[in-house]
Design an enzyme around this catalytic site. Structure first.
Site, PDB file in Angstrom:
ATOM      1  N   ASP A 125       1.026  -1.134  -0.166  1.00  6.35           N
ATOM      2  CA  ASP A 125       0.053   0.041   0.040  1.00  6.35           C
ATOM      3  C   ASP A 125       0.757   1.200   0.106  1.00  6.35           C
ATOM      4  O   ASP A 125       1.809   1.407   0.788  1.00  6.35           O
ATOM      5  CB  ASP A 125      -0.919   0.072   1.287  1.00  6.35           C
ATOM      6  CG  ASP A 125      -2.034   1.277   1.333  1.00  6.35           C
ATOM      7  OD1 ASP A 125      -1.723   2.263   0.709  1.00  6.35           O
ATOM      8  OD2 ASP A 125      -3.150   0.912   1.789  1.00  6.35           O
ATOM      9  N   TYR A 201      -2.170  -9.928  -7.419  1.00  2.16           N
ATOM     10  CA  TYR A 201      -2.486  -8.606  -7.531  1.00  2.16           C
ATOM     11  C   TYR A 201      -1.818  -7.766  -8.736  1.00  2.16           C
ATOM     12  O   TYR A 201      -2.347  -7.031  -9.280  1.00  2.16           O
ATOM     13  CB  TYR A 201      -2.180  -7.816  -6.398  1.00  2.16           C
ATOM     14  CG  TYR A 201      -3.027  -8.137  -4.947  1.00  2.16           C
ATOM     15  CD1 TYR A 201      -4.635  -8.089  -5.086  1.00  2.16           C
ATOM     16  CD2 TYR A 201      -2.512  -9.177  -4.084  1.00  2.16           C
ATOM     17  CE1 TYR A 201      -5.261  -8.432  -4.114  1.00  2.16           C
ATOM     18  CE2 TYR A 201      -3.394  -9.486  -2.945  1.00  2.16           C
ATOM     19  CZ  TYR A 201      -4.714  -9.350  -2.895  1.00  2.16           C
ATOM     20  OH  TYR A 201      -5.280  -9.721  -1.905  1.00  2.16           O
TER      21      TYR A 201
END
Length: 260
Positions: A125, A201
């Site tokens: 993140d 991802y």
């Protein structure tokens, strides 16, 4: 909590290469293998490589297959995700793989100074509003430096232009040697088997037309770590799982149409 997730947690408790330590146990008794991973678990003197925020463990397992002469440890707090790599490596009989379920901030409770050779940070993140939570901030760099061997290596692979720009600026501000850097990895001529490993991802980002960035640098000792003082344009989307999927899908469509 769903039955499937509970079943995964039950499996993880039985896996001999998965280590899960509640903070209370860590505080009261410490971790007995700190400084002794090679001696007590891997039973060799091979270099130790960490994948931080390993998710499903694609890099941990993929790199361990490519480099049997190194030991790999995937670190994440999300046990249900980690289960995928833990299960695969166990079924494949991979003796150079382990998984550690803990918060990244607690790394020094599990690894002694100089015990780690390399660190992979895969698609973290970007924490665009919280510098101290960025996994390549100087706060984390100080911690990495303490557990890494001299001139230990850090790899960052990210879809986030914000994270890539920030990390590049941090590396430059602290005069850290850059070994490789590319802001559009899969359009470069430098892709090899290592960089070609794709996480779950990452495949989602590529499908949405986003470019993948990568930087590899030495984490050397510094008397003072300097946070870069620059303005960085924020990403137009959030990390996968918290993004606006319709916006990303439209971006991919627009990009595709523009190349026709």
């Amino acid at each position: 909590m769903g039955k499937n997730k509970l079943a995964k947690f039950a499996n993880m408790e039985e896996y001999p290469h998965v280590f899960q330590y509640p903070f209370s146990l860590l505080r009261d008794k410490g971790f007995e293998m700190k400084g002794k991973w090679n001696e007590l678990f891997f039973k060799n003197d091979h270099p130790i490589v960490l994948e931080l925020g390993c998710g499903k463990g694609e890099y941990t397992v993929g790199l361990a297959k490519l480099f049997p002469e190194k030991n790999f440890i995937g670190v994440d707090i999300k046990g249900a995700r980690m289960w995928t790599g833990a299960k695969q490596s166990l079924e494949d009989g991979m003796g150079n793989v382990a998984f550690l379920r803990t918060h990244i901030e607690l790394l020094e409770s599990f690894f002694a100074p100089g015990e780690v050779s390399e660190i992979w940070i895969t698609f973290p993140d970007p924490q665009m509003t919280k510098v101290n939570k960025r996994m390549t901030s100087t706060r984390f760099m100080k911690m990495y430096r303490r557990i890494l061997k001299p001139s230990g290596i850090i790899h960052l692979k990210t879809d986030s232009n914000f994270m890539f720009t920030y990390t590049s600026a941090m590396v430059e501000a602290n005069r850290l040697p850059v070994l490789f850097c590319n802001d559009d990895l899969y359009r470069s001529d430098l892709v090899d088997k290592i960089l070609g490993i794709k996480t779950y991802y990452e495949q989602q980002w590529i499908a949405r037309g986003l470019t993948i960035k990568y930087i590899k640098f030495e984490c050397q000792d510094r008397d003072e770590w300097i946070e870069p003082d620059i303005e960085i344009e924020q990403d137009s989307y959030r990390s996968y799982g918290r993004n606006n999927s319709q916006t990303l899908t439209q971006q991919a469509i627009d990009k595709k149409n523009s190349t026709k």
